[in-house]
Design a protein around this motif. Structure first.
Motif, PDB file in Angstrom:
ATOM      1  N   GLN A 167       2.278  15.568 -16.312  1.00 25.08           N
ATOM      2  CA  GLN A 167       2.324  15.740 -17.644  1.00 25.08           C
ATOM      3  C   GLN A 167       3.737  15.511 -18.390  1.00 25.08           C
ATOM      4  O   GLN A 167       4.633  16.259 -18.225  1.00 25.08           O
ATOM      5  CB  GLN A 167       1.814  17.401 -18.255  1.00 25.08           C
ATOM      6  N   MET A 168       3.798  14.383 -18.735  1.00 24.84           N
ATOM      7  CA  MET A 168       5.416  13.832 -19.220  1.00 24.84           C
ATOM      8  C   MET A 168       4.996  12.564 -19.914  1.00 24.84           C
ATOM      9  O   MET A 168       4.005  12.001 -20.046  1.00 24.84           O
ATOM     10  CB  MET A 168       6.352  13.633 -18.015  1.00 24.84           C
ATOM     11  N   LEU A 221       0.790  -1.170  -0.023  1.00 23.41           N
ATOM     12  CA  LEU A 221      -0.182  -0.086  -0.013  1.00 23.41           C
ATOM     13  C   LEU A 221       0.824   1.116  -0.011  1.00 23.41           C
ATOM     14  O   LEU A 221       0.578   2.338  -0.534  1.00 23.41           O
ATOM     15  CB  LEU A 221      -1.052  -0.069   1.130  1.00 23.41           C
ATOM     16  N   ILE A 222       2.055   1.168   0.779  1.00 22.42           N
ATOM     17  CA  ILE A 222       2.727   2.551   1.015  1.00 22.42           C
ATOM     18  C   ILE A 222       3.423   2.803  -0.305  1.00 22.42           C
ATOM     19  O   ILE A 222       3.709   3.897  -0.718  1.00 22.42           O
ATOM     20  CB  ILE A 222       3.891   2.242   2.332  1.00 22.42           C
ATOM     21  N   ILE A 223       4.016   1.449  -1.243  1.00 21.12           N
ATOM     22  CA  ILE A 223       4.732   1.668  -2.405  1.00 21.12           C
ATOM     23  C   ILE A 223       3.818   2.298  -3.336  1.00 21.12           C
ATOM     24  O   ILE A 223       4.232   3.153  -4.136  1.00 21.12           O
ATOM     25  CB  ILE A 223       5.421   0.363  -2.579  1.00 21.12           C
ATOM     26  N   ALA A 224       2.586   1.735  -3.356  1.00 21.68           N
ATOM     27  CA  ALA A 224       1.684   2.183  -4.431  1.00 21.68           C
ATOM     28  C   ALA A 224       1.048   3.556  -4.236  1.00 21.68           C
ATOM     29  O   ALA A 224       0.464   4.021  -5.106  1.00 21.68           O
ATOM     30  CB  ALA A 224       0.546   1.057  -4.408  1.00 21.68           C
ATOM     31  N   MET A 225       1.154   4.119  -3.043  1.00 25.38           N
ATOM     32  CA  MET A 225       0.497   5.513  -2.966  1.00 25.38           C
ATOM     33  C   MET A 225       0.825   6.629  -3.943  1.00 25.38           C
ATOM     34  O   MET A 225       0.021   7.173  -4.319  1.00 25.38           O
ATOM     35  CB  MET A 225       0.801   5.959  -1.515  1.00 25.38           C
ATOM     36  N   PRO A 226       2.278   6.711  -4.144  1.00 26.93           N
ATOM     37  CA  PRO A 226       2.417   7.731  -5.104  1.00 26.93           C
ATOM     38  C   PRO A 226       2.181   7.502  -6.587  1.00 26.93           C
ATOM     39  O   PRO A 226       2.171   8.439  -7.401  1.00 26.93           O
ATOM     40  CB  PRO A 226       3.968   7.819  -5.079  1.00 26.93           C
ATOM     41  N   MET A 227       1.818   6.337  -6.815  1.00 28.82           N
ATOM     42  CA  MET A 227       1.528   5.786  -8.370  1.00 28.82           C
ATOM     43  C   MET A 227       0.571   6.581  -8.941  1.00 28.82           C
ATOM     44  O   MET A 227       0.746   7.115 -10.301  1.00 28.82           O
ATOM     45  CB  MET A 227       1.244   4.490  -8.514  1.00 28.82           C
ATOM     46  N   PRO A 228      -0.602   7.037  -8.476  1.00 28.02           N
ATOM     47  CA  PRO A 228      -1.663   7.615  -8.974  1.00 28.02           C
ATOM     48  C   PRO A 228      -1.098   9.284  -9.221  1.00 28.02           C
ATOM     49  O   PRO A 228      -1.433   9.775 -10.455  1.00 28.02           O
ATOM     50  CB  PRO A 228      -2.955   7.797  -8.247  1.00 28.02           C
ATOM     51  N   MET A 229      -0.384   9.774  -8.577  1.00 27.91           N
ATOM     52  CA  MET A 229       0.052  11.160  -8.782  1.00 27.91           C
ATOM     53  C   MET A 229       1.234  11.265 -10.024  1.00 27.91           C
ATOM     54  O   MET A 229       1.125  12.102 -10.708  1.00 27.91           O
ATOM     55  CB  MET A 229       0.604  11.716  -7.633  1.00 27.91           C
ATOM     56  N   ILE A 230       2.206  10.248  -9.953  1.00 29.56           N
ATOM     57  CA  ILE A 230       3.006  10.110 -10.872  1.00 29.56           C
ATOM     58  C   ILE A 230       2.534  10.017 -12.266  1.00 29.56           C
ATOM     59  O   ILE A 230       3.020  10.747 -13.172  1.00 29.56           O
ATOM     60  CB  ILE A 230       4.154   8.959 -10.674  1.00 29.56           C
ATOM     61  N   TRP A 231       1.336   9.058 -12.506  1.00 29.21           N
ATOM     62  CA  TRP A 231       1.005   9.085 -13.702  1.00 29.21           C
ATOM     63  C   TRP A 231      -0.051  10.121 -14.163  1.00 29.21           C
ATOM     64  O   TRP A 231      -0.592  10.003 -15.129  1.00 29.21           O
ATOM     65  CB  TRP A 231      -0.024   7.576 -13.799  1.00 29.21           C
ATOM     66  N   ALA A 277      10.056   5.361 -15.711  1.00 23.68           N
ATOM     67  CA  ALA A 277      11.398   5.317 -15.256  1.00 23.68           C
ATOM     68  C   ALA A 277      11.094   5.854 -13.909  1.00 23.68           C
ATOM     69  O   ALA A 277      11.778   5.241 -12.714  1.00 23.68           O
ATOM     70  CB  ALA A 277      12.246   6.391 -15.983  1.00 23.68           C
ATOM     71  N   ILE A 278      10.466   6.900 -13.480  1.00 26.68           N
ATOM     72  CA  ILE A 278       9.923   7.447 -12.150  1.00 26.68           C
ATOM     73  C   ILE A 278       9.264   6.289 -11.354  1.00 26.68           C
ATOM     74  O   ILE A 278       9.751   5.973 -10.228  1.00 26.68           O
ATOM     75  CB  ILE A 278       9.258   8.770 -12.342  1.00 26.68           C
TER      76      ILE A 278
END
Length: 271
Positions: free
Chosen positions: A206-207, A193-203, A214-215
């Motif tokens: 605008q890149m 859960l902790i590792i997956a938390m930033p994924m929505p923000m990263i995706w 990579a990120i």
């Protein structure tokens, strides 16, 4: 069906691994603080939590190192009629197990909190993430505290029962193997859960997809530690519910403590 363990006593590799883990973990924290000082940035909650967790990670490493040096982790129990004979080394092995399992609850909790506060420093401006992160912080504190005290008082207030002969320990103390199996399972779940938390923000950034991948890959390095956690959970499941009844404490230590070493140090360094 019976199982046997090879009479292998290779302390050299384990001791080298422990020393390397201690050096790399300490270096990671020193570089972290030096980098923030070099940039003129104030130290944040995640930095201090990283420093606090280092104390307990080093404590785990030192217990592992001392156990190897004294043949407590790498030795073997004398067995008669498929039952280990109680010796002073057996009592020493159980003391190491008790110290290791209480310390790991604090170490893992602090590591998770450090990562969560790091996520908040990076993504805390997003309102939804801000709420979710505080919920996960509360869950992590409750998780670490509950399992710490459950381990400390697994034999009530009679501390000597924690390293009593295995027959007494199994009948007088709580079902430690069941408790530790739940601990390892929830440890893996909270890590995911902790590792997956930033994924929505990263995706949502605008890149290009390549840069997002990579990120994401950098953030997902923690799955290595999850793999070690899964290995430890399998060891608990096999010794608790499978056909292998691991009453020899040296074997139990080797099966369970080694994966903890592999989980806590890489999980700590990746912060």
């Amino acid at each position: 069906m019976g199982y046997s363990f090879a009479k292998v006593d290779d302390r050299g590799g384990l001791i080298a691994m422990c020393i390397i883990f201690s050096i790399t973990s300490s270096t990671a924290v020193v570089l972290r603080f030096c980098a923030r000082r070099f940039k003129g940035l104030q130290f944040q909650a995640d930095d201090w939590l990283a420093a606090a967790s280092l104390v307990f990670v080093i404590a785990l490493n030192m217990m592992f190192l001392a156990g190897c040096a004294q043949h407590v982790i790498t030795g073997h129990s004398p067995v008669v009629n498929d039952w280990p004979i109680s010796t002073e080394t057996e009592h020493q092995a159980e003391k190491y197990k008790y110290g290791f399992q209480t310390t790991e609850k604090i170490a893992f909790g602090l590591i998770k909190l450090s990562i969560l506060f790091l996520w908040r420093r990076i993504f805390g401006h997003v309102q939804t993430f801000n709420i979710i992160s505080w919920v996960m912080i509360g869950v992590t504190i409750a998780w670490s505290t509950a399992f710490f005290f459950a381990t400390v008082f697994q034999c009530g207030l009679d501390w000597s029962l924690n390293w009593a002969p295995i027959g007494i320990f199994l009948t007088q103390c709580s079902n430690t193997l069941n408790m530790l199996t739940v601990f390892t399972a929830t440890d893996i779940i909270t890590d995911i859960l902790i590792i997956a938390m930033p994924m929505p923000m990263i995706w949502s950034l605008q890149m290009s997809v390549r840069r997002k991948l990579a990120i994401s890959a950098m953030f997902l390095v923690g799955f290595f530690a999850i793999g070690a956690g899964i290995a430890r959970m399998v060891a608990y499941l096999v010794t608790s519910y499978g056909t292998l009844v691991c009453f020899e404490r040296h074997k139990f230590l080797a099966l369970t403590i080694f994966p903890t070493e592999k989980e806590s140090n890489p999980d700590f360094i990746r912060k």
